[in-house]
Design a protein around this motif. Structure first.
Motif, PDB file in Angstrom:
ATOM      1  N   PRO A 372       0.802  -1.231   0.000  1.00  0.00           N
ATOM      2  CA  PRO A 372       0.000   0.000   0.000  1.00  0.00           C
ATOM      3  C   PRO A 372       0.831   1.275   0.000  1.00  0.00           C
ATOM      4  O   PRO A 372       0.332   2.331  -0.378  1.00  0.00           O
ATOM      5  CB  PRO A 372      -0.826  -0.116   1.286  1.00  0.00           C
ATOM      6  N   VAL A 373       2.095   1.187   0.420  1.00  0.00           N
ATOM      7  CA  VAL A 373       2.946   2.377   0.490  1.00  0.00           C
ATOM      8  C   VAL A 373       4.372   1.993   0.118  1.00  0.00           C
ATOM      9  O   VAL A 373       4.838   0.902   0.447  1.00  0.00           O
ATOM     10  CB  VAL A 373       2.954   2.983   1.920  1.00  0.00           C
ATOM     11  N   ALA A 375       8.149   3.631   0.860  1.00  0.00           N
ATOM     12  CA  ALA A 375       8.699   4.637   1.772  1.00  0.00           C
ATOM     13  C   ALA A 375      10.221   4.637   1.740  1.00  0.00           C
ATOM     14  O   ALA A 375      10.868   3.621   1.455  1.00  0.00           O
ATOM     15  CB  ALA A 375       8.204   4.380   3.197  1.00  0.00           C
ATOM     16  N   LYS A 382       7.085   9.315   1.578  1.00  0.00           N
ATOM     17  CA  LYS A 382       6.225   8.159   1.281  1.00  0.00           C
ATOM     18  C   LYS A 382       5.538   8.428  -0.051  1.00  0.00           C
ATOM     19  O   LYS A 382       5.479   9.569  -0.512  1.00  0.00           O
ATOM     20  CB  LYS A 382       5.196   7.936   2.390  1.00  0.00           C
ATOM     21  N   SER A 383       5.031   7.376  -0.642  1.00  0.00           N
ATOM     22  CA  SER A 383       4.475   7.485  -2.001  1.00  0.00           C
ATOM     23  C   SER A 383       3.086   8.125  -1.987  1.00  0.00           C
ATOM     24  O   SER A 383       2.101   7.527  -2.426  1.00  0.00           O
ATOM     25  CB  SER A 383       4.419   6.111  -2.671  1.00  0.00           C
ATOM     26  N   GLU A 384       2.998   9.342  -1.491  1.00  0.00           N
ATOM     27  CA  GLU A 384       1.734  10.057  -1.475  1.00  0.00           C
ATOM     28  C   GLU A 384       1.318  10.447  -2.892  1.00  0.00           C
ATOM     29  O   GLU A 384       2.156  10.724  -3.747  1.00  0.00           O
ATOM     30  CB  GLU A 384       1.853  11.315  -0.615  1.00  0.00           C
ATOM     31  N   CYS A 385       0.015  10.477  -3.121  1.00  0.00           N
ATOM     32  CA  CYS A 385      -0.496  10.950  -4.402  1.00  0.00           C
ATOM     33  C   CYS A 385      -0.514  12.476  -4.367  1.00  0.00           C
ATOM     34  O   CYS A 385      -1.030  13.063  -3.409  1.00  0.00           O
ATOM     35  CB  CYS A 385      -1.902  10.411  -4.656  1.00  0.00           C
ATOM     36  N   PHE A 391      -2.153   7.478  -0.267  1.00  0.00           N
ATOM     37  CA  PHE A 391      -0.886   6.993  -0.796  1.00  0.00           C
ATOM     38  C   PHE A 391      -1.111   6.277  -2.123  1.00  0.00           C
ATOM     39  O   PHE A 391      -2.156   5.657  -2.335  1.00  0.00           O
ATOM     40  CB  PHE A 391      -0.228   6.024   0.191  1.00  0.00           C
ATOM     41  N   ARG A 392      -0.098   6.387  -2.995  1.00  0.00           N
ATOM     42  CA  ARG A 392      -0.112   5.576  -4.211  1.00  0.00           C
ATOM     43  C   ARG A 392       0.406   4.182  -3.873  1.00  0.00           C
ATOM     44  O   ARG A 392       1.365   4.019  -3.116  1.00  0.00           O
ATOM     45  CB  ARG A 392       0.747   6.216  -5.297  1.00  0.00           C
ATOM     46  N   VAL A 393      -0.239   3.188  -4.462  1.00  0.00           N
ATOM     47  CA  VAL A 393       0.082   1.785  -4.184  1.00  0.00           C
ATOM     48  C   VAL A 393       1.218   1.330  -5.094  1.00  0.00           C
ATOM     49  O   VAL A 393       1.248   1.654  -6.290  1.00  0.00           O
ATOM     50  CB  VAL A 393      -1.173   0.905  -4.385  1.00  0.00           C
ATOM     51  N   LEU A 401       3.823   3.224  -9.348  1.00  0.00           N
ATOM     52  CA  LEU A 401       3.080   3.728  -8.197  1.00  0.00           C
ATOM     53  C   LEU A 401       1.745   4.226  -8.738  1.00  0.00           C
ATOM     54  O   LEU A 401       1.707   5.099  -9.599  1.00  0.00           O
ATOM     55  CB  LEU A 401       3.838   4.871  -7.513  1.00  0.00           C
ATOM     56  N   CYS A 403      -2.316   5.469  -7.949  1.00  0.00           N
ATOM     57  CA  CYS A 403      -3.351   5.911  -7.018  1.00  0.00           C
ATOM     58  C   CYS A 403      -4.652   5.193  -7.362  1.00  0.00           C
ATOM     59  O   CYS A 403      -5.128   5.271  -8.497  1.00  0.00           O
ATOM     60  CB  CYS A 403      -3.550   7.423  -7.091  1.00  0.00           C
TER      61      CYS A 403
END
Length: 682
Positions: A372-373, A375, A382-385, A391-393, A401, A403
């Motif tokens: 799910p993340v 990092a 972290k892989s935030e959108c 978070f982008r998966v 990555l 969303c």
């Protein structure tokens, strides 16, 4: 006055909050019955409209009124029951009649001119109905008892049948009964998801012949949908199978409605008119004098309470067909497992035993992707959108990555975008990683035929391509797959004869959700998942469901171990009643999308203040606005406000009066707003 001999009220496709509240008036040289499909001018173009009746009064000054451009000749008018259903749905769910009515008509029909329609009619060829192939299997005593009540009592019915108890056979027989009683009668059978439609359609085609059955769902092409809709509308198709959209199909001789897995949240539309297809099916049955059967092993608490109060006739089928038995439920206390354990040692051993016997295991994890993340181990990245508060998966198979809210996708960076650290790692697990992990663990495990064990994954990513779902299901049914990993899409409705073990991993986050419906959904999911095991009587003796949990003493698991839905329902309804929550109260949500969260909430606060002047305000509670759980999606900020009342009529009157107030609010930066009546998620 109008220069045309006839003035007709015509509904046209208008958005919910348009200034066009109801039907428009058009002139016509001929009287046209209500329900006639016509082409009418609207703005700069011609659109499809539906005659709703004679126009009242002078809606437009003389000389301004427009004329109907043409009718779709040879197409029977939409019936009174259908029009009343649409009118009710529009009023109840706070939408315009035109929006609901025209959305229920196939897209291709909305675009056809009268000339194109006429050409299509000339090309049309008739199709035969086909000979049923197989004789029906003998009924169990429980099935026979349920059918007897459906035949002799008015209903509506709640068919409370365990997984594997033969509910589908009851549906087939009930349909056969109404078709045999009236040569023109039709039936509507609804399922919650598209991926369940093909296997059910195969059962009905096998029993009734190909020409008698059509499907209606959003996965069909526009020409396919038009062909199926017309077959139902003209009576050529005796049986309509479909997802929630099928509740609005034009079925003029409707005698029976079946809603399979009636508890499933997929029956609630989440965009546009946010209707509940299950609830509309009940209303439609009442309107048109059709019997309604709701079926589930884990009924919604609303339906269960209705059967407790006697509003629905409950038909119980607690036993599986033949010698099949419900699986033994085993809980694994993860507090006593080694740190970082993904699949506990006793569960691994149980899966290996299944593989050695030539049986299958199903493991479900309701999170697709690899992790799910993603990092950075050196900083806080972290892989935030960038577009959503989520978070982008991480999807390892294509190194992206992604969303799952807005769809924004990028390649995985070679290094941390913030600090340049090369060590960026996945956090958490999804089905893709679980598949990889199990493939490694069972690399040396052999099947009885000496071949290596095979692990496969089934989720939205692996079934995206056309025909891939059917191909994967075929491999599972043939025994080519030993361990199947998937999301909840593999837990519903499938008749996997070789599966004797089902395991749920990390399913319990719902136990502590702020959404009061979360435990109900979790219990239904676990019961449905467990129902995939032990369906073959020859293997049922050692069928098991394993649940890995950090909270084995939770009362939900006590009811699950006994397969005791009534006990779970009693406990949940007692909690709901104490808190005055649905089904002991009635709710609506007002949702606002805006450029900023401040604007969204300002709109809702202003609407709340204005609502205090409405006549029904003293019977309704309007709670303060709050951000939605996923606050930002695609750079749009989202907020919501709960409205609640112990009286459904009072809430409806309040919402009807509040609609113009909401529409009159002008807040700069507001993108859209919507009302969700009877919401399933808060």
């Amino acid at each position: 006055m109008s220069s045309w001999p006839h003035r007709l009220a015509v509904v046209v496709p208008t958005p919910a909050h348009s200034t066009i509240a109801g039907p428009l008036t058009y002139g016509s040289e001929f009287a046209l019955p209500p329900g006639t499909l016509v082409r009418v001018p609207l703005g700069q173009r011609d659109v499809l409209g539906i005659v709703w009746g004679e126009a009242d009064g002078d809606a437009l000054p003389a000389g301004v009124e427009k004329k109907i451009a043409g009718t779709l000749e040879g197409l029977p008018p939409l019936g009174e029951g259908w029009r009343r259903l649409v009118g009710f749905a529009a009023a109840y769910y706070q939408r315009s009649v035109g929006e609901v009515a025209l959305a229920a008509v196939p897209p291709q029909l909305r675009e056809l001119s009268p000339e194109q329609w006429e050409r299509r009619q000339r090309r049309k060829t008739a199709t035969g109905e086909g000979a049923p192939a197989d004789d029906p299997p003998p009924l169990t005593d429980e099935q026979a008892g349920a059918l007897s009540q459906i035949r002799t009592e008015p209903g509506p019915f709640l068919l409370f049948g365990a997984t594997g108890s033969g509910k589908t056979e009851v549906y087939l027989r009930a349909v056969a009964d109404v078709l045999a009683a009236d040569a023109a009668a039709q039936a509507l059978v609804m399922v919650p998801e598209i991926n369940l439609t093909p296997q059910l359609q195969a059962r009905f085609v096998e029993r009734f012949g190909e020409g008698a059955v059509v499907a209606l769902h959003s996965g069909m092409t526009n020409p396919q949908r038009l062909k199926a809709w017309l077959a139902a509308h003209t009576g050529a198709a005796r049986i309509v199978l479909g997802t929630r959209m099928a509740v609005f199909a034009s079925i003029p001789k409707l005698a029976l409605i079946v809603v399979d897995e009636e508890h499933d949240p997929s029956y609630k539309q989440q965009e546009g008119a946010r209707y509940s297809a299950r609830d509309l099916a009940l209303y439609r049955g009442k309107l048109e004098g059709a019997k309604v059967v709701l079926g589930s092993a884990t009924p919604s608490l609303e339906s269960w309470q209705a059967s407790e109060k006697g509003r629905y006739r409950r038909l119980a089928m607690p036993s599986r067909v033949g010698q099949g038995r419900l699986p033994e439920v085993r809980l694994v206390d993860m507090n006593h497992q080694p740190r970082g354990t993904v699949v506990s040692p006793p569960l691994l051993l149980a899966i290996q035993e299944r593989i050695a016997r030539g049986e299958q295991a199903l493991l479900f994890l309701n999170r697709r992707g690899y992790a799910p993340v993603l990092a950075c181990t050196a900083c806080d990245w972290k892989s935030e959108c960038p577009n959503c508060s989520a978070f982008r998966v991480f999807h390892k198979i294509d190194r992206t990555l992604r969303c799952h809210h807005c769809g924004f996708t990028e390649r995985v960076p070679r290094a941390c975008p913030t600090c340049g650290n090369l060590d960026i790692a996945p956090v958490g697990r999804g089905t893709e990683q679980l598949e990889e992990h199990l493939a490694t663990l069972f690399a040396g495990t052999l099947r009885p035929d000496g071949q290596p064990a095979r692990v496969a994954r089934m989720d939205a990513d692996t079934t995206r391509a056309k025909g891939s779902l059917e191909a994967q299901l075929g491999e599972v049914h043939s025994g080519a797959v030993d361990v199947l990993v998937g999301t909840q899409m593999v837990t519903k409705g499938h008749d996997f004869r070789r599966i004797t073990l089902v395991a749920a991993l990390n399913a319990e986050s719902a136990l502590f959700s702020s959404d009061f419906r979360a435990p109900e959904r979790l219990f239904a999911l676990l019961m449905q998942a467990g129902g995939r095991a032990g369906r073959d009587a020859s293997r049922a003796g050692h069928s098991q469901m394993w649940v890995q949990t950090w909270h084995p003493d939770h009362p939900l698991f006590a009811a699950l171990r006994k397969h005791d839905y009534p006990a779970f329902a009693r406990q949940q309804l007692a909690e709901r009643e104490a808190a005055a929550m649905p089904p002991f109260s009635f709710q609506a949500l007002v949702r606002a999308d805006a450029r900023t969260q401040e604007v969204a909430q300002a709109f809702l606060r202003a609407a709340s203040e204005a609502a205090q002047e409405l006549p029904e305000a003293d019977q309704v509670t309007v709670f303060p606005p709050v951000p939605m759980a996923v606050q930002r999606v695609a750079n749009v900020e989202r907020a919501q406000m709960v409205v609640e009342s112990v009286s459904r009529p009072a809430l409806q009157r309040f919402l009807a009066g509040w609609g113009p107030v909401l529409q009159g609010q002008r807040v700069k930066g507001l993108i859209r707003w919507a009302v969700d009546v009877d919401p399933l998620a808060i």
